[in-house]
Design an enzyme around this catalytic site. Sequence first.
Site, PDB file in Angstrom:
ATOM      1  N   ALA A   1       0.912  -1.226   0.011  1.00  0.00           N
ATOM      2  CA  ALA A   1      -0.065  -0.015  -0.053  1.00  0.00           C
ATOM      3  C   ALA A   1       1.043   1.124   0.014  1.00  0.00           C
ATOM      4  O   ALA A   1       2.234   1.261   0.382  1.00  0.00           O
ATOM      5  CB  ALA A   1      -0.985  -0.004   1.237  1.00  0.00           C
ATOM      6  N   LYS A   2       0.316   2.222  -0.520  1.00  0.00           N
ATOM      7  CA  LYS A   2       1.116   3.383  -0.581  1.00  0.00           C
ATOM      8  C   LYS A   2       0.139   4.736  -0.413  1.00  0.00           C
ATOM      9  O   LYS A   2      -0.973   4.671  -1.106  1.00  0.00           O
ATOM     10  CB  LYS A   2       1.961   3.500  -1.360  1.00  0.00           C
ATOM     11  CG  LYS A   2       3.294   4.771  -1.297  1.00  0.00           C
ATOM     12  CD  LYS A   2       4.132   3.619  -0.289  1.00  0.00           C
ATOM     13  CE  LYS A   2       5.477   4.760  -0.192  1.00  0.00           C
ATOM     14  NZ  LYS A   2       6.489   4.019   0.770  1.00  0.00           N
ATOM     15  N   GLY A   3       0.352   5.818   0.305  1.00  0.00           N
ATOM     16  CA  GLY A   3      -0.519   7.111   0.167  1.00  0.00           C
ATOM     17  C   GLY A   3       0.404   8.190   0.127  1.00  0.00           C
ATOM     18  O   GLY A   3       1.688   8.156   0.203  1.00  0.00           O
TER      19      GLY A   3
ATOM     20  N   ASP B   1       7.015   8.153   5.896  1.00  0.00           N
ATOM     21  CA  ASP B   1       7.793   8.298   4.330  1.00  0.00           C
ATOM     22  C   ASP B   1       8.174   9.564   4.104  1.00  0.00           C
ATOM     23  O   ASP B   1       8.519  10.377   5.261  1.00  0.00           O
ATOM     24  CB  ASP B   1       6.725   7.732   3.188  1.00  0.00           C
ATOM     25  CG  ASP B   1       7.067   7.258   2.337  1.00  0.00           C
ATOM     26  OD1 ASP B   1       7.859   8.334   1.378  1.00  0.00           O
ATOM     27  OD2 ASP B   1       7.233   6.095   1.791  1.00  0.00           O
TER      28      ASP B   1
END
Length: 1624
Positions: free
Chosen positions: A844-846, A917
């Site tokens: 996942a990444k946002g 991040d």
Amino acid sequence: MTIDPGAKQDVEAWTTFTASADIPDWISKAYIDSYRGPRDDSSEATKAAEASWLPASLLTPAMLGAHYRLGRHRAAGESCVAVYRADDPAGFGPALQVVAEHGGMLMDSVTVLLHRLGIAYAAILTPVFDVHRSPTGELLRIEPKAEGTSPHLGEAWMHVALSPAVDHKGLAEVERLLPKVLADVQRVATDATALIATLSELAGEVESNAGGRFSAPDRQDVGELLRWLGDGNFLLLGYQRCRVADGMVYGEGSSGMGVLRGRTGSRPRLTDDDKLLVLAQARVGSYLRYGAYPYAIAVREYVDGSVVEHRFVGLFSVAAMNADVLEIPTISRRVREALAMAESDPSHPGQLLLDVIQTVPRPELFTLSAQRLLTMARAVVDLGSQRQALLFLRADRLQYFVSCLVYMPRDRYTTAVRMQFEDILVREFGGTRLEFTARVSESPWALMHFMVRLPEVGVAGEGAAAPPVDVSEANRIRIQGLLTEAARTWADRLIGAAAAAGSVGQADAMHYAAAFSEAYKQAVTPADAIGDIAVITELTDDSVKLVFSERDEQGVAQLTWFLGGRTASLSQLLPMLQSMGVVVLEERPFSVTRPDGLPVWIYQFKISPHPTIPLAPTVAERAATAHRFAEAVTAIWHGRVEIDRFNELVMRAGLTWQQVVLLRAYAKYLRQAGFPYSQSYIESVLNEHPATVRSLVDLFEALFVPVPSGSASNRDAQAAAAAVAADIDALVSLDTDRILRAFASLVQATLRTNYFVTRQGSARCRDVLALKLNAQLIDELPLPRPRYEIFVYSPRVEGVHLRFGPVARGGLRWSDRRDDFRTEILGLVKAQAVKNAVIVPVGAKGGFVVKRPPLPTGDPAADRDATRAEGVACYQLFISGLLDVTDNVDHATASVNPPPEVVRRDGDDAYLVVAADKGTATFSDIANDVAKSYGFWLGDAFASGGSVGYDHKAMGITARGAWEAVKRHFREIGIDTQTQDFTVVGIGDMSGDVFGNGMLLSKHIRLIAAFDHRHIFLDPNPDAAVSWAERRRMFELPRSSWSDYDRSLISEGGGVYSREQKAIPLSAQVRAVLGIDGSVDGGAAEMAPPNLIRAILRAPVDLLFNGGIGTYIKAESESDADVGDRANDPVRVNANQVRAKVIGEGGNLGVTALGRVEFDLSGGRINTDALDNSAGVDCSDHEVNIKILIDSLVSAGTVKADERTQLLESMTDEVAQLVLADNEDQNDLMGTSRANAASLLPVHAMQIKYLVAERGVNRELEALPSEKEIARRSEAGIGLTSPELATLMAHVKLGLKEEVLATELPDQDVFASRLPRYFPTALRERFTPEIRSHQLRREIVTTMLINDLVDTAGITYAFRIAEDVGVTPIDAVRTYVATDAIFGVGHIWRRIRAANLPIALSDRLTLDTRRLIDRAGRWLLNYRPQPLAVGAEINRFAAMVKALTPRMSEWLRGDDKAIVEKTAAEFASQGVPEDLAYRVSTGLYRYSLLDIIDIADIADIDAAEVADTYFALMDRLGTDGLLTAVSQLPRHDRWHSLARLAIRDDIYGALRSLCFDVLAVGEPGESSEQKIAEWEHLSASRVARARRTLDDIRASGQKDLATLSVAARQIRRMTRTSGRGISG
């Protein structure tokens, strides 16, 4: 100068000047000193500035020559005039010149004339000269004006520079009138003495009543008055003695003086029998002096029975007009009489009355009686309390004018009021024009004196009389009422309107009456202001209110915009209004302060809709539109809505601003998805199709409006979808069709939204819109498409969260790529998905962008703080948006609770975790606080790495994980990084987590160069120990940089340099260690920072360690644009230029995917960033899952809340060990995979092809080789590169995890029994039952299982088993678990790794063990019931295998025994423990124990007897040699691989059958050799034939596919039974 009158020439010296320098100074000075500008009100500085250049510019030879020629001849008493037009050949026009006798009124009279004619002038020069002329007027001498008296005549030589704009008509009038004016001036000057004498003489006669000719009661006053006038109070312009006849006077021409000289004709009589002296004002203004209307003073005289009038014409002096009334004869007597009459009235003190009288214009006082004066004064005194205008009228006896005296309270006087008075008076009296004077002093009233000039009636001399002017009391009162009304201030009207309305209190009305500006009062009526006050009263600080009014048929409306406590410029407001689709026709800003001190700004706009926007047809609809419009603009003002053309949909489509926001959000998402149409084009399409837009909104609302169960919402949604489809199908334009269809697709793909959420504290209540999307349904999205996607939109922040599964994890990035942050996040999530292969969640990444960053202030520290604060706020909003649409879990019941007010079109989805991040490294606590505010079930497990959790930097976990990869690479090339020095270049600095920790993981690092975004560090010959200690110091120094490095510890030729420098010096040592070839740069002594960084990246070192941010290495085939990291374009190098032996990727994206492949193919050693730095995500995942467990324990009361933190901290070291074990396992897998990459290329090729076809893997996106590239490598004998193997491994793990989770395997004890091992000992020992009920137990079990399988059995194991045997990957998983348990594979593998053996040896041991896994797995799939009952098979085989294994040495014979002993001895000689060496050496023989145990069960014979027989038979037939030969067969493709397997299976199958045959013929108690001999005897013919063939094959030495196939068939022919029986 002197002119010789006898000179013959006519051209005198003034006409001979050819240049300005020729002009004598005295002439220039005379002209310049007399300069007068047109602006008498200019400042002295301005006048001085003008005087410094303007006159000199006018003083030209041409001008002087013309002036001289004009004045060359002038008769006495005459004036010379010349007018020059603009085009006059003289060259200095337009201008006029005068030569006249010097007099005081000359200049004033000329300027009055010019003013009266409306002719502007730039300058007047009026030098005065002493001039001597001949009797005929010829100029004889001209000299400067002498001081004192002069025998010569003083002449004024005037030059007037006129405005260039003057027209010919104006000049003609000047030319016509100016001589007459100058003549009058001359006459007045000539007769001045005579005029004064005549007045004085008349005064004496009046006083003495000479001859009884001046009889009158006020004779004495008149005489004194005449003397007073002659005493400088009256400027005499003319006199004439006139006889009176029939009410007219006739001038005696001989008596005339001044302007009346030579005057004839008749005029109306002024005096009468009762009045000795009368004052009257002329009808026509004078040009003399200051151009006022002159007064005529007429004195009556009786002469011989007839009447004579002495008429004096003149102007009152300023002193006279301001003289004390008690000092003016005649007037003073009347004033005293009036004051005497007032003495009996104490309410009107005399002094106050006198003050009033002193304000009356002096000419008016001559006409007023004492009683009239008193009445007027009393009325004025009373005026202050009456707050009205007071009017006094007097008609001129000749009906020339009406004199109007108006008193009013001083505070009511304004220019506007005065102008209204003028209009009223001119209108009421039918006047032609009006003059006024105004007096506003310290007194409480203001006085205005208006002279209304009446139209001329009849012709003078014919006795015609004007109609009487109505100055009656009734008319006076009526006009006074008009004036009073006009004088009523806006404030008066406001207070009256407030009283009438009753909605505004008197105190407030009085406040606003004073507070509103004059501009406001002029623009807004008091009645409308009452409505404004009502709005203003409701405002709060920073509030806004919009009010519509005055809409006409064309749609033009007035919009009033109220702002409380905050101002705005029109440049701010106009774009807001224009974005709504209106044209702003007019705007007016005002401000006012409320009684409580709140400042309020009011903006009035006249607006009309854009011509393409139709007006609503009904009043009700227009009112509704206005309401929506006002709400939308209010939202724009508060920053809740962006400014763009989407806002036009409020009027075009009848949408609310919230609905517009929804459509804008979808458009923003499309743009992020790479939609090919610009936002402006999308706006245009939507505005052009309002009906379809309305249908889209209806569809969205039908899908997501929260409604009670059993409602018709589904039916409504179907109808709305049909309406949208019908609208779009009717379109003609393909572009329009695609855009609107994309919107429809997004609406249909929306799974959840917080659009209708109203809960306080929610993101929606802070104008954040969250849309959860099924990305698989959105055709416009690029590949890969996540399983779930949440798009978060607000005017302040935008972001996206991509998840590739229900349990997914990844960081949230603060992106700076506002236009394409989804592209950035998609690129990152691909790496994240691969990185997450080792942990429970999938990728996942946002990411989010800050849309309204604070404006810079110039203070870097303040700017940083402000930027961070805004970033934190946007981060919080973004996370809140995610949580608004995410399910929650009840800790007590473990049930899933949907988010309130959210319609779900998908299933339960409660797992949402985030991580740090870029830009959010320190935001974990912030994220957890947001989660806690939602009561989110994960608590502070929502974002790992917070204050209560595992600090990655303190643990150094990411760097330690990456270092495992580094160590593995170096071990493969024979370097032990922990005991041997090695050279390093790095990206990063010691304050960073990954780089800082990484550069401390070995004391043998020789860091020769490093750089970050600020500095370049060079140390060409470092001492490993000393430099390690200095790096340690810097690491512990807060916020350190390379500039903090102790320069004294840097070796010769090194240093620390700023990247801002233009050039950095290069020492010989640096050039040598970086391998900078002098042929490249010509041996330059310095190098620009970007070039030096490129040299560092290309340095010939052992290790390039990346711990920074940015992409520095790409493939040669890629452009910098392909990389997408513009900031590092100047320093980036190609991978095939990098000379480091190893690249360690502690940071993300330091090398492009293709760059890694290129580096590997060029001989370098590299994995992927996803693999190298996976320890960070692994640690975070452990933290999350541990916290989920502990929080459930806290909720259950098993663990005290205050024990939680201490418990977490106590497990830090063990968590690190668990994480690093995963890294070691993966790196060992990568090592063995690299070692066999070439031989396994055909399998890898098939596996990639399968992943592409069945799992949706994109070769290009994942940088996996094409089939063409694979073919090339096959020919070259090259396998997959390490980065490709890492990517392949990740996808294998991800695929297997997904498949296992879809089955019941994770719930079965045989698989789930490994779950406790995921957790640290402290939890395993105390809470094993609770661990087994963990919320994510299935996912954890699956992750552990697949990691174990792939890391142990290899990347291709499950694929090969499935392909070779024709089963599913799940069957392969089952067999692995069974094999592992039966043979203790995991134990063997751990012992191999713990032995710390040379890489080649440990890899060989590992691969030998994998052969056991492969063969055992196939056997279980071929010989045991399917699907495999894993637990039962383990129970059946594991104990027996364990019991039989120690006796293997008893049963092996001949060559088999020799091979095992030789191999074991070889292993042991290299450091392998003897028992482990023997266990691995017997691995493939132990595989046969499965057959042995199965045969024993079927034949009901002791397994030891079967084993002895089996291995004796193997030795007798020499099958081991055949099996070894089979293993050496090539695997060019799938068919070769299957052929190998078939031969191997045939040999083993035949051996199994033969064992059955041998055991069947043998007798109990016989040895294995005896049994085999008896079997051979009974099967002599078959055995003999087979032996001959096998001997021939051995003798030939040929062991290819054909010969081995024949050999296997020959062995099979020896058998009598199938040997394929399966025991129960």
